[in-house]
Design a protein around this motif. Structure first.
Motif, PDB file in Angstrom:
ATOM      1  N   ASP A  27      65.771  45.567  55.907  1.00 19.74           N
ATOM      2  CA  ASP A  27      64.337  45.531  56.141  1.00 19.74           C
ATOM      3  C   ASP A  27      63.590  45.691  54.816  1.00 19.74           C
ATOM      4  O   ASP A  27      64.201  45.880  53.755  1.00 19.74           O
ATOM      5  CB  ASP A  27      63.915  46.595  57.161  1.00 19.74           C
ATOM      6  N   GLY A  28      62.261  45.616  54.892  1.00 22.78           N
ATOM      7  CA  GLY A  28      61.469  45.652  53.672  1.00 22.78           C
ATOM      8  C   GLY A  28      61.639  46.921  52.852  1.00 22.78           C
ATOM      9  O   GLY A  28      61.924  46.859  51.646  1.00 22.78           O
ATOM     10  N   THR A  68      65.040  47.083  51.252  1.00 22.61           N
ATOM     11  CA  THR A  68      65.149  46.089  50.185  1.00 22.61           C
ATOM     12  C   THR A  68      64.456  46.575  48.917  1.00 22.61           C
ATOM     13  O   THR A  68      64.991  46.424  47.811  1.00 22.61           O
ATOM     14  CB  THR A  68      64.549  44.752  50.638  1.00 22.61           C
ATOM     15  N   ILE A 108      60.246  38.052  58.725  1.00 20.22           N
ATOM     16  CA  ILE A 108      60.172  38.302  57.278  1.00 20.22           C
ATOM     17  C   ILE A 108      58.790  38.014  56.705  1.00 20.22           C
ATOM     18  O   ILE A 108      58.480  38.442  55.592  1.00 20.22           O
ATOM     19  CB  ILE A 108      61.247  37.520  56.498  1.00 20.22           C
ATOM     20  N   GLY A 158      55.881  41.298  55.780  1.00 17.35           N
ATOM     21  CA  GLY A 158      56.100  42.277  54.727  1.00 17.35           C
ATOM     22  C   GLY A 158      57.278  42.016  53.823  1.00 17.35           C
ATOM     23  O   GLY A 158      57.219  42.287  52.621  1.00 17.35           O
ATOM     24  N   LEU A 159      58.389  41.513  54.368  1.00 14.73           N
ATOM     25  CA  LEU A 159      59.586  41.368  53.544  1.00 14.73           C
ATOM     26  C   LEU A 159      59.392  40.340  52.432  1.00 14.73           C
ATOM     27  O   LEU A 159      59.782  40.585  51.284  1.00 14.73           O
ATOM     28  CB  LEU A 159      60.785  40.980  54.405  1.00 14.73           C
ATOM     29  N   ASP A 167      56.694  39.570  50.919  1.00 16.11           N
ATOM     30  CA  ASP A 167      55.852  40.205  49.893  1.00 16.11           C
ATOM     31  C   ASP A 167      56.680  41.169  49.047  1.00 16.11           C
ATOM     32  O   ASP A 167      56.529  41.227  47.814  1.00 16.11           O
ATOM     33  CB  ASP A 167      54.696  40.959  50.547  1.00 16.11           C
ATOM     34  N   THR A 168      57.553  41.917  49.702  1.00 16.49           N
ATOM     35  CA  THR A 168      58.421  42.854  48.973  1.00 16.49           C
ATOM     36  C   THR A 168      59.320  42.103  47.996  1.00 16.49           C
ATOM     37  O   THR A 168      59.494  42.516  46.845  1.00 16.49           O
ATOM     38  CB  THR A 168      59.283  43.653  49.966  1.00 16.49           C
ATOM     39  N   CYS A 221      64.934  34.563  48.027  1.00 19.57           N
ATOM     40  CA  CYS A 221      65.206  34.618  49.461  1.00 19.57           C
ATOM     41  C   CYS A 221      65.983  33.375  49.873  1.00 19.57           C
ATOM     42  O   CYS A 221      65.543  32.241  49.627  1.00 19.57           O
ATOM     43  CB  CYS A 221      63.903  34.689  50.257  1.00 19.57           C
TER      44      CYS A 221
END
Length: 328
Positions: free
Chosen positions: A160-161, A164, A192, A195-196, A198-199, A207
């Motif tokens: 998860d964000g 990560t 995803i 938030g993910l 963006d992280t 990705c």
């Protein structure tokens, strides 16, 4: 049809926008078909081949098969290939055969190298989060794999964000930066976006999107509402007949109509859609035949989506289909 490449995060590595995964169809039997698909992918500019220790069946068979093709067909091209593998799912019985301990990860990597017949892999992933092992232990094992030269880069999958972000910080401190996150992403699974991505952008991590065709749902196979005998839904593999609701079929048919207007297949539209965001470095797809692979590669001829088309796709996807909700 010309392959495009994108830079993976803030690294020095480019990946093809379409990567080839050897999850299904690369176990025991069918050497000629597997060889033909791998060769065709490479000839088309696919330089990234994705494996895991337990891909087959049986576990390990896909690495062995790819290793044979690498030795017999691609011997002089190792430096043109990005070969990735993973550890963290069930691989062998007993207390050390899965998850994220240092013992499992480093033993698994040695086994993968032996099956592949190579001195190193380009990317070594932790395949899934381990709720019982300290993240520092898992990531130190990945960093040590990189420092030893057995892997060039470290990756994680399905984190998860927040996990990560923490993984990226730990690996940066260990001087083995996190290269890539392999995440589930498709028109039917958009978690995803919350938030993910963006992280990943903030941390400079690439990705790779797996299952961009939602296990075959975003293809032409199910559009008429029937279930082919050789399909995953018929076999109960990930999908089931109950997943093919009237609401989902309505969405799939509407998406297919958009693809038709663009001169594409539904699968090609789905891949172009997943790649519309530059934060997605590559989509990871498999194939059961050279013909299926060629259909996938045909997406390269129509990757651009107009804003009006994107709005229309979003309108189709809005709503509360139970399968879409479960995928998210």
């Amino acid at each position: 049809m010309t392959m495009e490449y994108r830079r993976c995060g803030r690294s020095g590595l480019d990946l093809p926008v379409i990567s080839f995964g050897l999850w299904h169809h690369f176990g025991d039997g069918g050497d000629a078909a597997a060889r033909a698909m791998i060769r065709r992918a490479f000839d088309a500019g696919v330089t990234h081949f994705d494996l895991a220790n337990n891909y087959g069946p049986p576990p390990g068979a896909a690495e062995e098969r790819f290793g044979r093709v690498l030795r017999e067909d691609l011997r002089g091209h190792r430096d043109e290939l990005v070969v990735s593998t993973k550890a963290g799912w069930d691989m062998w019985p007993g207390p050390y055969g899965d998850f994220g301990s240092r013992k499992h990860l480093l033993a698994s990597l040695d086994q993968s190298l032996a099956r592949l017949g190579v001195d190193y892999v380009d990317v070594f992933y932790h395949h899934r989060p381990d709720p019982r092992t300290p993240l520092e232990e898992t990531l130190t094992a990945l960093a040590d794999a990189v420092r030893s030269g057995k892997a060039l880069y470290a990756g994680v999958s399905s984190y998860d964000g927040p996990s990560t972000a923490e993984a990226a910080k730990i690996l940066a401190d260990l001087k083995a930066p996190l290269l890539v996150h392999q995440a589930h992403y498709s028109m039917l699974s958009r978690t995803i976006e919350h938030g993910l991505l963006d992280t990943l952008a903030e941390a400079g991590v690439g990705c790779v999107a797996f299952a961009p065709l939602s296990m075959g749902l975003l293809t032409d196979r199910y559009l008429d509402g029937t279930i082919p005998a050789d399909s995953r839904a018929a076999k109960g593999e990930v999908l089931s007949a109950a997943d093919l609701t009237d609401g989902l079929l309505t969405k799939l048919r509407a998406l297919s109509a958009i693809a038709d207007r663009r001169g594409q297949r539904l699968s090609q539209l789905a891949l172009a859609w997943a790649l519309r965001d530059e934060r997605v470095t590559s989509v990871l797809t498999g194939a059961g035949s050279v013909e299926q692979l060629d259909t996938t590669l045909g997406a390269l001829d129509g990757l651009h989506l107009a804003e009006e088309e994107l709005r229309e796709i979003d309108e189709v996807l809005e709503g509360g289909d139970p399968f879409v909700n479960r995928q998210n």
